[in-house]
Design an enzyme around this catalytic site. Sequence first.
Site, PDB file in Angstrom:
ATOM      1  N   GLU B  58       0.937  -1.113   0.110  1.00  0.00           N
ATOM      2  CA  GLU B  58      -0.154   0.041   0.106  1.00  0.00           C
ATOM      3  C   GLU B  58       0.938   1.243   0.125  1.00  0.00           C
ATOM      4  OE1 GLU B  58      -0.291  -2.500   1.901  1.00  0.00           O
ATOM      5  OE2 GLU B  58      -2.421  -3.176   2.037  1.00  0.00           O
ATOM      6  N   ARG B 108     -11.184  -0.952   9.140  1.00  0.00           N
ATOM      7  CA  ARG B 108     -11.005  -2.271   9.626  1.00  0.00           C
ATOM      8  C   ARG B 108     -10.057  -1.942  10.965  1.00  0.00           C
ATOM      9  NH1 ARG B 108      -7.285  -6.852   6.847  1.00  0.00           N
ATOM     10  NH2 ARG B 108      -5.695  -7.090   8.806  1.00  0.00           N
ATOM     11  N   ASN B1007      -3.749 -16.321   0.614  1.00  0.00           N
ATOM     12  CA  ASN B1007      -4.731 -15.810   1.796  1.00  0.00           C
ATOM     13  C   ASN B1007      -5.699 -15.123   1.417  1.00  0.00           C
ATOM     14  OD1 ASN B1007      -5.468 -16.212   4.778  1.00  0.00           O
ATOM     15  ND2 ASN B1007      -4.845 -14.146   4.947  1.00  0.00           N
TER      16      ASN B1007
END
Lengths: 335, 1187
Positions: B58, B108, B1007
């Site tokens: 990011e 989150r 994942n």
Amino acid sequence: MDLTTKYLGLTLKHPLIAGASPLPDDLDKVRELEDGGIAAITMYSLFEEQITRNLIGSEAHIGAYENSFSEAASYFPEVDLLERGLENYLDQLQRVKKTVSVPIIGSLNGTREGEWVNYASLIEEAGADALELNLYFLATDFDVTATEIEDRCVGIVAKVKERLGIPLAVKLSPFFTALPHFAKRLTDAGADGLVLFNRFYQPDIDTDELDVQPMLELSHSSELRLRLRWLALLSGRLPVDLSVSGGVHTGIDLAKSLMAGADSIQMVSSLLMNSPQVIGQSLSELTHWMEEKEYKSLEELRGCLNYQHCPDPEALERANYMRVLKSFRAGSSFR
Amino acid sequence: MLDANEAVASVAYRVSEVIAIYPITPSSGMAEVCDEWASAGKENIWSDVPEVVQLQSEGGVAGALHGSLQAGALSTTFTASQGLLLMIPNMYKIAGELTPFCMHVSARSLATHALSIFGDHSDVMACRQTGFAMLASNTVQEAQDLALISHAATLKCRVPFLHFFDGFRTSHEINKIQTLPNDVLDAMIDPKAIASFRANSLTPDRPTIRGTAQNPDVFFQAREAANPFYDVVAETVEEEMAKFAELTGRKYSLYEYEGPEDAEDLLIMMGSGAETAAETATYLNAQGRKTGVLKIRLYRPLDLKRLVAALPKSVRRIAVLDRCKEPGALGEPLFVEVMASIEEARQSGLLSDSFCPTVIGGRYGLGSKDFTPAMAKAVYDELNASSPKRRFTVGIVDDVSGLSLPVEADFDIEADQVIRAVFYGLGSDGTVGANKNSVKIIGEGTDNYAQGYFVYDSKKSGAVTISHLRFGPGKIRAPYLIKNAGFIGCHQAQFLEQYDVLEFAAPGAVFLLNSIYPADQVWDHLPEEVQTTMIEKQLRFYVVDAYSVAREAGMGGRINTIMQTCFFAISGVLPKEEAIAKIKEAIEKTYGKKGPEIVQKNFEAVDQTLAALQQVTVPGAVTAEFKMPPVVSSEAPDYVQRVTSVMLQNKGDSLPVSAFRPDGVWDVGTSKWEKRNIAQEIPIWDPDVCIQCNKCVQACPHAAIRSNFYDPEELADAPDCFRSVDFRAKDYPNKKFTIQVAPEDCTGCSLCVAVCPAKNKSNPREKAINMRMQEPILEEERASYDFFLKLPKPDRSTLKDDVKFTQFKEALFEYSGACAGCGETPYIKMLTQVCGDRLLMANATGCSSIYGGNLPTTPYTCNSDGRGPAWANSLFEDNAEFGLGMRVAVDHQMGIAKGMLVRLGDKLDAKLDATLVDALLNAEQSDEAGIAAQRERVVQLKSALSQMDTPESKRLLDVVDYLVEKSVWIVGGDGWAYDIGFGGVDHVLASGRNVNILVLDTEVYSNTGGQASKATPIGAIAKFASSGKQTGKKDLGLIAMNYGNVYVARVAMGAKDTQTVNAIYEAMRHPGPSLIIAYSHCIAHGYNLASGMEQQKLAVDTGAWTLYRYDPAKHESGENPLKLDSRKPKQPLYVYTDNEARFRMLKMKDPDRAKELGRLAQSFTDERYELYERLAQPFESKPKENK
């Protein structure tokens, strides 16, 4: 030499066509076949099991993981790609049609009545000029009779023929108890052509791995003899085209096939093993031989050695059989 | 019917030109759907296709965005949590440069004492000082609408926008919304503003410079020059909201009050919780209370005037609820700002001095803790207490700091006309998919509204899914889990013995059970607790044998259509005929392209279902003769019984704060207490055929099949069923040998059977182990396994370091939640066998941190001496450095210990053998015997030290265990090692320190659902490489070799396990940095993983994965350190790739491109092998030097 041939209502420049093989998967190879002079091309077979197996596999090993973990709703983009077995076949058929101008024959392979009719129509819609139905199965069930097997095949042919607008050829195995009668039934059911024969791949036993191994061996000219005999028997007796497949490698093989009564001749192994030049070579060998023997046309040649003119083919067969046995002499180093 | 992720992405995509992304839960869905659209050539509102670019992290995304924006392209991104934090430095810049930009965040939690993938506002609150405007959405509809408003506003006012909504609760909630057509987007986005934006961009055609360094003389002034822009943000947003209202009829305001004009009790909130509070207020007001909710939308800039204007002046008591935690602050951010606002307003005359409400502040919903109407009521009630808590928490029981409010468990405001259904399914049975479908059928096919929300297990496979569905005639808000369902579906009968499936059944509800027992027998197979609940709640009971119906209809194990049909038939959510017709329509739509036969099969399944569905008469009394089995054995440790077992039953919400260690530290060895029993078939050993190679033990991902050898006397008490045979090893005569499965822990992946090389001579279909049905043999195998575990283990120091004997070493990593057949875990298991009792593990975020550390049970354990792997997950990007830090600390403490030993030397010698200190200081610890010996010495040293009582002796005692060498391993996947953590990996490799990096290379971000990494090979399809990866796989090994002092190995257990084992030992012993890159098959490759090891062989045989070892120790002898361990590829690449869906899919999608990439991949592979061959050439021996 004018080798123009009619097979399944199609006008071919000569009798030599490419039988069902993986070649049409590659458009370059398809172009090469046309450049090499082939008269028509048969697509690889669409196996009904492939479609269902892909679906089952996709559900079990891809679908089963979807929507089961909070960080990943799926593990692949556009999952339904795997289930495009049928569409891919049809797409490729269309592409092949666009690439060359020779007739393209679709090929279907399966064992159950189920989806045949539907797939056959789809293949026709995709542009195939004819369809070859490959009724390939090994009778392994102790309770299934010969009649039941034959009925099943005849039923499939009839059903497909009902909906199909393009000509239908049926590729057979040599292991039918009463092949001439069966061939008659298929013809009555609507088959426009019969292809003699399928090649069963006989598995071998691997003594190291203690396993049964599928073996793929390409054909040999000696295999042609089985086809020649049945061609000869069927030729001229039924209103159906005959195509030979299995063991055709040379121009002489072409000649033999024609003499036994073949309307068209399929090459597979030879095309897989050699460059497409083998097409031109075989044809010129044939033409050369025809000229030498002073045949002026295919009509003169075709079926000249079939059994049509023989009053009692069975008797002839037995006589030949006894002759062969008597003529055998063991070689000195034969084990 | 959409979830917020899809709705928001749809807007952002259509008004953007560049989309830079990096996947992170729960935002990945937004990025993925944009990538799908871009691949399909979907256009934005200007008829262009936006460009989607994936970065390595990011941080990289933020940089790319900054560049893209500066260079004049309309750009956007989607992120959350840790990813958002990594963007912060550039957010300051983007805001400081007044750059129009909008980003979308599915808010989150941040990792603190633990990681949470779930929702709260911690991440966005960490950005409130960056200068971004922040706009909060509370529902799926709002998320879509405010996304557009944000994009429009930023272009107008030049202040960048962070638009956010609750992660999971809103991002993943499927709801019925009004979508936005292109012309609305077009009308909202001002082309003049775009022109200005471009006119202001960085271009050589009008060159300017950005990012100057400013000095004390001017920095401050230049910073303040931006103020007027912030002053007009609120006004701008209001204008855009007004425009939007005109176009769509939906009105929004910056601070929206919902409630009566004379409200006295007020809740102030942002996010989905505000919806819950609003619904609760409506309910309470109908009972005579005076409550309201002020929903904060524009959090930054916080407009005092407008905020105050929205406050009802009748309010006497205010509770501000924050969905984040700021330890050490006066209160959480929103609370502090509301307090300050009121005071500020009073001081500046916006509010009269008499407006003096009590303002209290509380926390709720951290980590997606459900926020229910009962909790909202608890807050309203607290406001009316005689002395309300100034600070509080709601939704938990806090018996440590006493902050929590009591909550009325039964308080329920849900409307009667809303149908509520809860479904329990198994991940692989398609329940969630079917429910998503049902929700669509109702929401899109009728005038009704629908809502779907899905809760998943912590395990990666064999996991429970719980679907919460609501249907009704009016819009459905209720962003919380269902507590009173009129319909409970249990799609797997075994759940009845594991979970309280009927917990949420309302009185008189329908209960549908998928069971193999027919209506007249099923009752007798229910445990007492279930029967009791059914009678008490007067449930209507239906049963169907879905697996039978599925099999008969030829659908294998997919029962989803069947259960869905039952639901519609019974629930009455639609008239039955209509429902069936709609299901068939949906089947046609979903399965139509797979072929008419599949459609037909599904139709048959639907028809047969109705026939197979039976109602069961519920008897008046409980007749059960058995209860639900205990969740964990009574032999489990206290913590496991009190805390873990509660979590295992899905009742963790009831655990109080005191149940948890305050620092997030967790005990090892908990997975052994969770007996999952998910394998229908388990492997059974045939001692007569077995060649005792231990390959099955090695291949098992879960340590659920183990072997041991022992003295024959140990068999005296063996159960009759216990299998054993003579051990055929000449170094260990007169021993017995056993291979035993852990029947309740096995996942049934059958890799052990697949790798077994021994065939039964008389029946070659059978091997030395074979899969057999678990249920009939469970008792026996359980007894055998219990006995097996008690057998003594051989002395480690005598075991050879080879494939077979390494497997006799105890695995300290067992029964993880990894997928059945996982390719990563056998390596980790082997690592713990080699050095687990002295192992420190730094584990990157990814699959290995999830199966390694996701509660309730974790797989790392300790041996009987109490030693075992010390495991920690820090972050994603920092894992290599994290491990380096551990190494430095461990080395330093060993240094302290040694230093002190030397200093204390003579004081100690008197009490010890004189040679002991010397031995301690110079111990050779490269093998088991050496380690054991040093441990012995340390025991003696400890005993001597305990008889001394000086500060030095005490200090030495603190660190004395560091005299025994520790092995530090840095473990993670390719997402970490090749991409986000590569900078750290590189630095650690360059450090020269004795650390070992193990990269579990699945060649994709496993994942988070299969996004491409730099480890993805050419031609593989992955998310963000959906036309097949164009570029070659990065060669991490070659890069590492470059340093010269790094031990590098590329291994593949399925191809050459001897090399794998050697590499681990060699890496461990190499006194410097080591790197092992381990081929790991994965479900993201797309095939039956039982063939995983076979594929590994093919990968090596075709050259896709070359095996080698680069050993710096060879510099000494002048040999080439690089040695190839695999031969020249003898088969073409496609022999390997054709078996995997990730390659085959491209053939299906675009055969020409597949061919092209196939050729490219083959030549890449050939060239690469050629390069390795050359690099591995033996060095010419140096001519002897003449002196």
